[in-house]
Motif scaffolding. Structure first.
Motif, PDB file in Angstrom:
ATOM      1  N   GLY A  97       0.794  -1.223   0.000  1.00 19.15           N
ATOM      2  CA  GLY A  97       0.000   0.000   0.000  1.00 19.15           C
ATOM      3  C   GLY A  97       0.829   1.276   0.000  1.00 19.15           C
ATOM      4  O   GLY A  97       2.045   1.253   0.190  1.00 19.15           O
ATOM      5  N   ASP A  98       0.135   2.385  -0.220  1.00 16.59           N
ATOM      6  CA  ASP A  98       0.779   3.704  -0.247  1.00 16.59           C
ATOM      7  C   ASP A  98       1.405   4.037   1.110  1.00 16.59           C
ATOM      8  O   ASP A  98       2.504   4.594   1.172  1.00 16.59           O
ATOM      9  CB  ASP A  98      -0.224   4.793  -0.658  1.00 16.59           C
ATOM     10  N   GLY A  99       0.730   3.681   2.195  1.00 23.05           N
ATOM     11  CA  GLY A  99       1.286   3.969   3.519  1.00 23.05           C
ATOM     12  C   GLY A  99       2.517   3.119   3.772  1.00 23.05           C
ATOM     13  O   GLY A  99       3.570   3.607   4.199  1.00 23.05           O
ATOM     14  N   ASP A 100       2.386   1.843   3.485  1.00 28.73           N
ATOM     15  CA  ASP A 100       3.474   0.899   3.737  1.00 28.73           C
ATOM     16  C   ASP A 100       4.727   1.260   2.936  1.00 28.73           C
ATOM     17  O   ASP A 100       5.838   1.291   3.469  1.00 28.73           O
ATOM     18  CB  ASP A 100       2.996  -0.509   3.359  1.00 28.73           C
ATOM     19  N   CYS A 123       2.210  -0.436  -6.329  1.00 32.22           N
ATOM     20  CA  CYS A 123       1.720   0.272  -5.141  1.00 32.22           C
ATOM     21  C   CYS A 123       0.230   0.569  -5.282  1.00 32.22           C
ATOM     22  O   CYS A 123      -0.181   1.295  -6.185  1.00 32.22           O
ATOM     23  CB  CYS A 123       2.495   1.575  -4.961  1.00 32.22           C
ATOM     24  N   THR A 124      -0.551   0.019  -4.386  1.00 35.56           N
ATOM     25  CA  THR A 124      -1.984   0.333  -4.321  1.00 35.56           C
ATOM     26  C   THR A 124      -2.140   1.651  -3.590  1.00 35.56           C
ATOM     27  O   THR A 124      -1.904   1.735  -2.385  1.00 35.56           O
ATOM     28  CB  THR A 124      -2.712  -0.775  -3.530  1.00 35.56           C
ATOM     29  N   ASN A 125      -2.512   2.681  -4.328  1.00 32.63           N
ATOM     30  CA  ASN A 125      -2.647   4.001  -3.702  1.00 32.63           C
ATOM     31  C   ASN A 125      -4.126   4.331  -3.525  1.00 32.63           C
ATOM     32  O   ASN A 125      -4.786   4.803  -4.444  1.00 32.63           O
ATOM     33  CB  ASN A 125      -1.951   5.060  -4.571  1.00 32.63           C
ATOM     34  N   ASN A 126      -4.617   4.065  -2.300  1.00 32.45           N
ATOM     35  CA  ASN A 126      -6.005   4.420  -1.990  1.00 32.45           C
ATOM     36  C   ASN A 126      -6.079   5.725  -1.205  1.00 32.45           C
ATOM     37  O   ASN A 126      -7.143   6.111  -0.710  1.00 32.45           O
ATOM     38  CB  ASN A 126      -6.721   3.268  -1.249  1.00 32.45           C
ATOM     39  N   GLY A 127      -4.932   6.399  -1.062  1.00 28.82           N
ATOM     40  CA  GLY A 127      -4.916   7.732  -0.455  1.00 28.82           C
ATOM     41  C   GLY A 127      -5.181   7.759   1.034  1.00 28.82           C
ATOM     42  O   GLY A 127      -5.503   8.817   1.588  1.00 28.82           O
ATOM     43  N   ILE A 128      -4.989   6.596   1.680  1.00 28.77           N
ATOM     44  CA  ILE A 128      -5.361   6.525   3.099  1.00 28.77           C
ATOM     45  C   ILE A 128      -4.739   5.271   3.728  1.00 28.77           C
ATOM     46  O   ILE A 128      -4.286   4.382   3.006  1.00 28.77           O
ATOM     47  CB  ILE A 128      -6.919   6.501   3.208  1.00 28.77           C
ATOM     48  N   TYR A 129      -4.695   5.235   5.066  1.00 23.21           N
ATOM     49  CA  TYR A 129      -4.365   3.979   5.739  1.00 23.21           C
ATOM     50  C   TYR A 129      -5.681   3.221   5.914  1.00 23.21           C
ATOM     51  O   TYR A 129      -6.455   3.508   6.834  1.00 23.21           O
ATOM     52  CB  TYR A 129      -3.766   4.227   7.127  1.00 23.21           C
ATOM     53  N   GLY A 130      -5.946   2.277   5.030  1.00 27.82           N
ATOM     54  CA  GLY A 130      -7.242   1.585   5.054  1.00 27.82           C
ATOM     55  C   GLY A 130      -7.378   0.648   6.236  1.00 27.82           C
ATOM     56  O   GLY A 130      -8.335   0.728   7.005  1.00 27.82           O
ATOM     57  N   MET A 131      -6.385  -0.216   6.412  1.00 33.05           N
ATOM     58  CA  MET A 131      -6.540  -1.307   7.359  1.00 33.05           C
ATOM     59  C   MET A 131      -6.685  -0.839   8.807  1.00 33.05           C
ATOM     60  O   MET A 131      -7.346  -1.475   9.619  1.00 33.05           O
ATOM     61  CB  MET A 131      -5.366  -2.285   7.259  1.00 33.05           C
TER      62      MET A 131
HETATM   63 MG   LIG Z   1      -3.461   2.859   1.683  1.00 32.61          MG
END
Ligand SMILES: [Mg+2]
Ligand SMILES: Cc1ncc(C[n+]2csc(CCOP(=O)(O)OP(=O)(O)O)c2C)c(N)n1
Ligand code: SF4
Length: 272
Positions: A97-100, A123-131
């Motif tokens: 992810g983007d955060g990781d 990189c999966t960029n969902n613009g947030i810390y999803g988990m």
């Molecule tokens: Mg994310």
């Protein structure tokens, strides 16, 4: 007759279910990656996948029927570097992810790009810390309301592709989950490219990003990707204000530079 999905052979037996919420972009990304591998006809035994911690890190783990390292938060690039250096014949792909990759793992990312080691990063960029509940990330748009920015994000986000380019990546592309076919083509190129390749996928997290920022449900977010994406070739024709809120997609970098594992092999020859 039992219908079998053509990509099912790449899924570890007994691991067809997913940890993702319904509507999450992770499934589209998983399919695009597996389709790329299928079209290239590379055996899963020739791959090692690495991921960190977060929703996106569950894309390869445990379901991809290959060796998968589900590592610690921010460290998949470091683990992948070790794998590649110890066996340069392997295809090593990081999916996270983007955060990781870009917050806690940001330094590993830029230095691997600088070294130009032959890794593929998706990189999966969902613009947030999803988990972890929808906290602000270094990719969250300016002004966006998240769990930790209830009055709006005061920080400007990274442009991940420009960061990768500046750090030294030899292949850089961005797509969204709306562009599944183009994403597959870029993943194919990234796998085949000798050197550090980076593919960013703008992806929907309806549960946190969509709900908290007002972007809406999964379908609304994907309609937004369709409406707001602009191909890199068209960008030059647009004025600054016309680019506001747009997602620039396409291939940004495709260049040749000396690759680290090959340079190490040459050095070994020299000092024999
Ligand atoms: Mg994310
Ligand atoms: C050292 C450490 N710090 C913080 C966390 C908590 N944590 C787990 S996942 C995550 C963020 C993941 O965000 P991202 O990589 O964008 O993945 P997503 O869930 O959005 O796909 C955080 C902060 C952790 N597991 N370890
Ligand atoms: S929280 Fe968001 S990113 Fe995580 S699985 Fe659910 S929709 Fe996907």
């Amino acid at each position: 007759m039992k219908m079998v999905h053509p990509l099912e052979k790449y899924i570890r037996p007994g691991f067809l279910s997913t940890t993702s919420c319904s509507g999450c972009g992770n499934g589209i990304i998983a399919q695009s990656i597996l389709r790329a591998i299928d079209e290239l006809k590379i055996k899963m035994d020739d791959f090692v996948f690495a991921s960190g911690i977060g929703c996106a890190a569950w894309i390869p783990s445990p379901s991809f029927y290959a060796d998968v390292l589900h590592t610690t938060h921010g460290r998949p690039v470091a683990f992948a570097t070790g794998v590649k250096l110890s066996n340069p014949q392997l295809k090593v792909m990081i999916i996270s992810g983007d955060g990781d990759l870009m917050a806690i793992g940001g330094n590993h990312f830029i230095h691997a790009a600088r070294r130009n080691i032959d890794l593929t990063v998706v990189c999966t960029n969902n613009g947030i810390y999803g988990m972890t509940g929808g906290q602000v990330a270094p990719t969250t748009p300016f002004g966006a309301e998240t769990a930790t920015t209830p009055y709006g994000n005061l920080e400007r986000p990274f442009d991940l592709c420009r960061l990768a380019e500046a750090a030294g990546a030899v292949y850089v592309a961005r797509w969204t989950t709306y562009h599944a076919r183009q994403l597959t083509q870029s993943v194919k190129k990234a796998i085949q490219k000798k050197g550090f390749s980076f593919v960013e996928v703008i992806s929907q997290c309806p549960v946190h990003f969509g709900r908290r920022t007002g972007a809406g449900d999964a379908a609304a977010m994907m309609r937004g990707y369709k409406k707001n994406s602009v191909g890199i070739k068209k960008v030059k024709k647009l004025k600054e204000n016309e680019l506001e809120g747009k997602i620039v997609v396409g291939e940004f970098v495709d260049r040749e530079e000396p690759e680290l594992c090959e340079e190490i092999a040459k050095m070994r020859q020299r000092i024999k």
